[in-house]
Design an enzyme around this catalytic site. Structure first.
Site, PDB file in Angstrom:
ATOM      1  N   ARG A 143       0.433  -0.930   0.335  1.00  9.68           N
ATOM      2  CA  ARG A 143      -0.361  -0.016  -0.523  1.00  9.68           C
ATOM      3  C   ARG A 143       0.714   1.616  -0.177  1.00  9.68           C
ATOM      4  O   ARG A 143       0.214   2.460  -0.088  1.00  9.68           O
ATOM      5  CB  ARG A 143      -0.795   0.328   1.414  1.00  9.68           C
ATOM      6  CG  ARG A 143      -1.973  -0.609   0.994  1.00  9.68           C
ATOM      7  CD  ARG A 143      -2.513  -1.025   2.466  1.00  9.68           C
ATOM      8  NE  ARG A 143      -3.553   0.129   2.622  1.00  9.68           N
ATOM      9  CZ  ARG A 143      -5.607  -0.667   2.010  1.00  9.68           C
ATOM     10  NH1 ARG A 143      -4.981  -1.421   2.338  1.00  9.68           N
ATOM     11  NH2 ARG A 143      -6.141   0.449   2.630  1.00  9.68           N
ATOM     12  N   TYR A 146       0.553   4.721  -2.213  1.00  8.95           N
ATOM     13  CA  TYR A 146      -0.319   5.393  -2.168  1.00  8.95           C
ATOM     14  C   TYR A 146       0.023   5.790  -0.958  1.00  8.95           C
ATOM     15  O   TYR A 146      -0.077   6.942  -0.868  1.00  8.95           O
ATOM     16  CB  TYR A 146      -1.509   4.740  -2.219  1.00  8.95           C
ATOM     17  CG  TYR A 146      -3.214   4.858  -1.971  1.00  8.95           C
ATOM     18  CD1 TYR A 146      -3.309   5.743  -3.338  1.00  8.95           C
ATOM     19  CD2 TYR A 146      -3.749   5.323  -0.649  1.00  8.95           C
ATOM     20  CE1 TYR A 146      -4.471   6.662  -3.347  1.00  8.95           C
ATOM     21  CE2 TYR A 146      -4.864   6.041  -0.702  1.00  8.95           C
ATOM     22  CZ  TYR A 146      -5.508   6.894  -2.349  1.00  8.95           C
ATOM     23  OH  TYR A 146      -6.148   7.226  -1.903  1.00  8.95           O
ATOM     24  N   VAL A 188     -14.778  -1.619  -1.158  1.00  9.13           N
ATOM     25  CA  VAL A 188     -15.781  -3.177  -0.724  1.00  9.13           C
ATOM     26  C   VAL A 188     -17.358  -2.326  -0.835  1.00  9.13           C
ATOM     27  O   VAL A 188     -17.968  -3.862  -1.073  1.00  9.13           O
ATOM     28  CB  VAL A 188     -15.924  -2.418   0.691  1.00  9.13           C
ATOM     29  CG1 VAL A 188     -15.343  -1.489   1.867  1.00  9.13           C
ATOM     30  CG2 VAL A 188     -16.150  -4.076   1.414  1.00  9.13           C
ATOM     31  N   PHE A 192     -19.722  -5.627  -2.723  1.00  9.36           N
ATOM     32  CA  PHE A 192     -20.661  -6.152  -2.257  1.00  9.36           C
ATOM     33  C   PHE A 192     -22.268  -5.806  -2.861  1.00  9.36           C
ATOM     34  O   PHE A 192     -22.596  -6.605  -2.943  1.00  9.36           O
ATOM     35  CB  PHE A 192     -20.511  -5.979  -0.583  1.00  9.36           C
ATOM     36  CG  PHE A 192     -19.649  -6.035   0.373  1.00  9.36           C
ATOM     37  CD1 PHE A 192     -18.960  -7.318  -0.226  1.00  9.36           C
ATOM     38  CD2 PHE A 192     -20.188  -5.538   1.298  1.00  9.36           C
ATOM     39  CE1 PHE A 192     -17.942  -7.952   0.398  1.00  9.36           C
ATOM     40  CE2 PHE A 192     -18.549  -6.469   2.609  1.00  9.36           C
ATOM     41  CZ  PHE A 192     -17.649  -7.327   2.193  1.00  9.36           C
ATOM     42  N   THR A 211     -12.344  -1.915  10.448  1.00 13.65           N
ATOM     43  CA  THR A 211     -13.576  -1.150  10.543  1.00 13.65           C
ATOM     44  C   THR A 211     -13.334  -0.377   9.751  1.00 13.65           C
ATOM     45  O   THR A 211     -12.037   0.120   8.902  1.00 13.65           O
ATOM     46  CB  THR A 211     -13.751  -0.517  11.943  1.00 13.65           C
ATOM     47  OG1 THR A 211     -12.756   0.223  12.382  1.00 13.65           O
ATOM     48  CG2 THR A 211     -14.618  -1.878  13.072  1.00 13.65           C
ATOM     49  N   PRO A 275      -5.225  -1.943   6.860  1.00 15.90           N
ATOM     50  CA  PRO A 275      -5.990  -1.065   8.849  1.00 15.90           C
ATOM     51  C   PRO A 275      -7.516  -1.656   8.944  1.00 15.90           C
ATOM     52  O   PRO A 275      -7.910  -1.873   8.442  1.00 15.90           O
ATOM     53  CB  PRO A 275      -6.268   0.304   7.958  1.00 15.90           C
ATOM     54  CG  PRO A 275      -5.927   0.372   6.343  1.00 15.90           C
ATOM     55  CD  PRO A 275      -5.592  -1.094   5.865  1.00 15.90           C
TER      56      PRO A 275
HETATM   57  P1  NAD Z   1     -10.939   7.515  -8.743  1.00 13.68           P
HETATM   58  O1  NAD Z   1      -9.784   6.827  -9.474  1.00 13.68           O
HETATM   59  O2  NAD Z   1     -12.754   7.404  -9.271  1.00 13.68           O
HETATM   60  O3  NAD Z   1     -10.103   8.986  -9.953  1.00 13.68           O
HETATM   61  C1  NAD Z   1      -9.356   9.571  -9.959  1.00 13.68           C
HETATM   62  C2  NAD Z   1      -9.275   9.988 -11.108  1.00 13.68           C
HETATM   63  O4  NAD Z   1      -7.604  10.385 -11.307  1.00 13.68           O
HETATM   64  C3  NAD Z   1      -9.231   8.902 -12.414  1.00 13.68           C
HETATM   65  O5  NAD Z   1     -10.411  10.055 -12.812  1.00 13.68           O
HETATM   66  C4  NAD Z   1      -8.630   8.824 -12.919  1.00 13.68           C
HETATM   67  O6  NAD Z   1      -8.787   8.695 -14.124  1.00 13.68           O
HETATM   68  C5  NAD Z   1      -7.235  10.590 -12.920  1.00 13.68           C
HETATM   69  N1  NAD Z   1      -5.864  10.180 -12.943  1.00 13.68           N
HETATM   70  C6  NAD Z   1      -5.156   9.603 -12.308  1.00 13.68           C
HETATM   71  N2  NAD Z   1      -4.257   9.441 -12.379  1.00 13.68           N
HETATM   72  C7  NAD Z   1      -3.640  10.549 -13.447  1.00 13.68           C
HETATM   73  C8  NAD Z   1      -2.783  10.887 -13.910  1.00 13.68           C
HETATM   74  N3  NAD Z   1      -1.304  10.908 -13.612  1.00 13.68           N
HETATM   75  N4  NAD Z   1      -2.933  12.173 -14.985  1.00 13.68           N
HETATM   76  C9  NAD Z   1      -4.729  12.617 -14.777  1.00 13.68           C
HETATM   77  N5  NAD Z   1      -5.489  12.085 -13.746  1.00 13.68           N
HETATM   78  C10 NAD Z   1      -5.111  11.119 -13.077  1.00 13.68           C
HETATM   79  O7  NAD Z   1     -10.347   7.744  -7.548  1.00 13.68           O
HETATM   80  P2  NAD Z   1     -11.226   8.457  -6.360  1.00 13.68           P
HETATM   81  O8  NAD Z   1     -12.546   7.848  -5.652  1.00 13.68           O
HETATM   82  O9  NAD Z   1     -12.135   9.458  -7.573  1.00 13.68           O
HETATM   83  O10 NAD Z   1     -10.549   9.207  -5.802  1.00 13.68           O
HETATM   84  C11 NAD Z   1     -10.160  10.723  -6.581  1.00 13.68           C
HETATM   85  C12 NAD Z   1      -8.497  12.033  -4.691  1.00 13.68           C
HETATM   86  O11 NAD Z   1      -9.863  11.259  -4.102  1.00 13.68           O
HETATM   87  C13 NAD Z   1      -7.843  10.676  -5.225  1.00 13.68           C
HETATM   88  O12 NAD Z   1      -7.039  11.733  -5.675  1.00 13.68           O
HETATM   89  C14 NAD Z   1      -7.695   9.459  -3.983  1.00 13.68           C
HETATM   90  O13 NAD Z   1      -6.622   9.264  -3.896  1.00 13.68           O
HETATM   91  C15 NAD Z   1      -8.656   9.978  -2.810  1.00 13.68           C
HETATM   92  N6  NAD Z   1      -9.574   9.636  -1.823  1.00 13.68           N
HETATM   93  C16 NAD Z   1     -10.690   9.137  -2.360  1.00 13.68           C
HETATM   94  C17 NAD Z   1     -10.965   8.578  -1.334  1.00 13.68           C
HETATM   95  C18 NAD Z   1     -12.641   7.763  -1.181  1.00 13.68           C
HETATM   96  O14 NAD Z   1     -12.769   6.856  -0.730  1.00 13.68           O
HETATM   97  N7  NAD Z   1     -12.909   7.435  -3.053  1.00 13.68           N
HETATM   98  C19 NAD Z   1     -10.738   8.460  -0.441  1.00 13.68           C
HETATM   99  C20 NAD Z   1      -9.186   8.590   0.429  1.00 13.68           C
HETATM  100  C21 NAD Z   1      -8.837   9.877  -0.558  1.00 13.68           C
HETATM  101  N1  UDP Z   2     -13.441  -5.597   1.651  1.00 13.53           N
HETATM  102  C1  UDP Z   2     -13.438  -7.143   2.129  1.00 13.53           C
HETATM  103  N2  UDP Z   2     -13.995  -7.350   0.393  1.00 13.53           N
HETATM  104  C2  UDP Z   2     -14.028  -7.079  -0.161  1.00 13.53           C
HETATM  105  C3  UDP Z   2     -13.192  -5.517  -0.937  1.00 13.53           C
HETATM  106  C4  UDP Z   2     -13.168  -4.865   0.422  1.00 13.53           C
HETATM  107  O1  UDP Z   2     -13.794  -7.147   3.360  1.00 13.53           O
HETATM  108  O2  UDP Z   2     -14.648  -6.963  -1.155  1.00 13.53           O
HETATM  109  C5  UDP Z   2     -12.184  -4.688   2.858  1.00 13.53           C
HETATM  110  C6  UDP Z   2     -10.907  -5.266   2.663  1.00 13.53           C
HETATM  111  O3  UDP Z   2      -9.748  -5.717   3.189  1.00 13.53           O
HETATM  112  C7  UDP Z   2     -10.680  -4.162   3.590  1.00 13.53           C
HETATM  113  C8  UDP Z   2     -11.891  -2.773   3.640  1.00 13.53           C
HETATM  114  O4  UDP Z   2     -13.170  -3.698   3.171  1.00 13.53           O
HETATM  115  O5  UDP Z   2     -10.863  -4.116   4.858  1.00 13.53           O
HETATM  116  C9  UDP Z   2     -12.586  -1.550   2.703  1.00 13.53           C
HETATM  117  O6  UDP Z   2     -11.488  -2.200   1.749  1.00 13.53           O
HETATM  118  P1  UDP Z   2     -11.527  -1.454   0.457  1.00 13.53           P
HETATM  119  O7  UDP Z   2     -10.792  -0.999  -0.725  1.00 13.53           O
HETATM  120  O8  UDP Z   2     -13.123  -0.609   0.167  1.00 13.53           O
HETATM  121  O9  UDP Z   2     -11.249   0.086   1.175  1.00 13.53           O
HETATM  122  P2  UDP Z   2      -9.779   0.243   1.794  1.00 13.53           P
HETATM  123  O10 UDP Z   2      -8.746  -0.870   2.402  1.00 13.53           O
HETATM  124  O11 UDP Z   2      -8.431   1.425   1.101  1.00 13.53           O
HETATM  125  O12 UDP Z   2      -9.950   1.703   2.952  1.00 13.53           O
END
Ligand code: NAD
Ligand code: UDP
Length: 318
Positions: A143, A146, A188, A192, A211, A275
């Site tokens: 991980r 990221y 997840v 699901f 969680t 986590p």
């Molecule tokens: P997503 O994968 O749907 O969106 C990411 C976008 O960035 C995509 O459209 C992808 O094509 C674009 N992208 C990736 N690399 C690129 C590059 N080098 N140049 C131009 N575009 C690029 O993900 P998301 O869930 O919409 O997440 C958006 C942001 O929020 C991310 O930075 C992610 O780390 C952050 N974030 C999301 C979550 C969540 O739960 N969704 C949680 C924590 C942080």
């Molecule tokens: N997870 C799961 N089944 C799935 C996908 C994810 O049990 O089909 C679990 C995963 O191991 C993690 C949690 O759900 O503990 C959240 O996973 P997700 O990939 O959505 O986000 P992140 O781990 O980045 O918080």
């Protein structure tokens, strides 16, 4: 409020496309930059006719010069299977991408928002997580591309603030879900729901006792915009997420109930460095932004289930 021209990197992704919608609704012009690495044209198709919306296909690892008034930097794959499929590219997007947009913000002297993550806390030893916690991250694990990429991006943001007086806003986003999640990105909630709708077994990784705290997308986007529009200096990052903590097993059972699915639960191996606990402390956001989530988990899941039903997505392959 005065209309601005706003750059959204990653604007064709899940969160980015909702942010583009919300900014256009507030009467701003939006320039969406994306390379479709995980995002899709479909997420922004409904915006193409809007004269205030424009799109640039560009990889933010490469320099970019455009005339805008504000930047939201969201470009980065967010789901573990996507960010781990090309880890060096993930690190590059986090770091070279941050430098690209920070340089632009410095040159134009404009505010810039960074989509950081709860992953900066790693497998946290403090629960719930406050912004002052420095985290517990494995720097060489699967991980890390990221987690450490996002941590280094935060370093760059705070150094641009100290060294060049760039006005920065850093949100540490906790797990967010909703319509336009990629059906096959392995997160997840989408896994699901798609499994339940196809009457496939729901795949619990490990015991399901780990969680997470899930925030509905509209609540999060409101938090982004309040953070960007906050008039005074904000010292440090801000957690944005929903503090309601559930086990992954609870989530599976809630989705089975809401979809009325006959699917069973099966257990798969827990991915490494997964986590064990995650819950945001959002006291700072509540106090500064007068923000807190308003959509319950059940309500948000219903909306997400309705979206996936309409998408007619094919089964999750595992
Ligand atoms: P997503 O994968 O749907 O969106 C990411 C976008 O960035 C995509 O459209 C992808 O094509 C674009 N992208 C990736 N690399 C690129 C590059 N080098 N140049 C131009 N575009 C690029 O993900 P998301 O869930 O919409 O997440 C958006 C942001 O929020 C991310 O930075 C992610 O780390 C952050 N974030 C999301 C979550 C969540 O739960 N969704 C949680 C924590 C942080
Ligand atoms: N997870 C799961 N089944 C799935 C996908 C994810 O049990 O089909 C679990 C995963 O191991 C993690 C949690 O759900 O503990 C959240 O996973 P997700 O990939 O959505 O986000 P992140 O781990 O980045 O918080």
């Amino acid at each position: 409020m005065k209309s601005k021209k706003i750059l959204v990197t990653g604007g064709a992704g899940f969160l980015g496309s909702h942010l583009c919608d919300a900014l256009l609704q507030r009467n701003h012009e939006v320039l969406c930059v994306d390379n479709f690495y995980t995002g899709s044209d479909q997420n922004i198709a409904h915006l193409k006719e809007d004269p205030r919306f424009s799109f640039l296909h560009h990889d933010i690892c490469n320099p970019l010069f455009v005339e805008v008034d504000e930047i939201y930097n969201l470009a980065c794959p967010a789901s573990p299977i996507h960010y781990q499929s090309n880890p060096t590219q993930t690190t590059k997007t986090n770091i070279l991408g941050a430098l690209t947009v920070l340089e632009l913000a410095r040159q134009l002297q404009i505010p810039i928002f960074q989509a950081s993550t709860s992953e900066v806390y790693g497998d946290p030893l403090l629960h719930p997580q406050t912004e002052s916690y420095w985290g517990h991250v494995n720097p060489i694990g699967i991980r890390a591309c990221y987690d450490e990429g996002k941590r280094c991006a935060e370093t760059l943001f705070f150094d641009y603030q100290r060294q060049y007086q760039v006005k920065i806003r850093v949100a540490r986003i906790f797990n967010t879900y909703g319509p336009r999640m990629h059906p096959h990105d392995g997160r997840v909630v989408s896994n699901f729901i798609v499994q339940a709708l196809h009457h496939q077994p729901l795949t619990l990784y490990g015991s399901g006792e780990q969680t997470r705290s899930f925030c509905f997308v509209s609540d999060l986007i409101e938090g982004f915009i309040r953070l960007m529009e906050y008039p005074d200096v904000i010292d440090g990052p801000l957690n944005l997420g929903n503090p309601r903590e559930v086990t992954v097993l609870d989530l599976a059972q809630t989705i089975l109930k809401l979809t009325k699915s006959p699917s069973i639960l099966i257990t798969k191996a827990l991915p490494s460095d997964d986590p064990r606990k995650r819950q945001p402390d959002i006291e700072r956001a509540k106090k500064l932004l007068k923000w807190e989530p308003t959509i319950s988990l059940e309500e948000g899941l219903q909306a997400t289930i309705a979206y996936f039903k309409n998408q007619q997505v094919v089964e999750v392959k595992r």
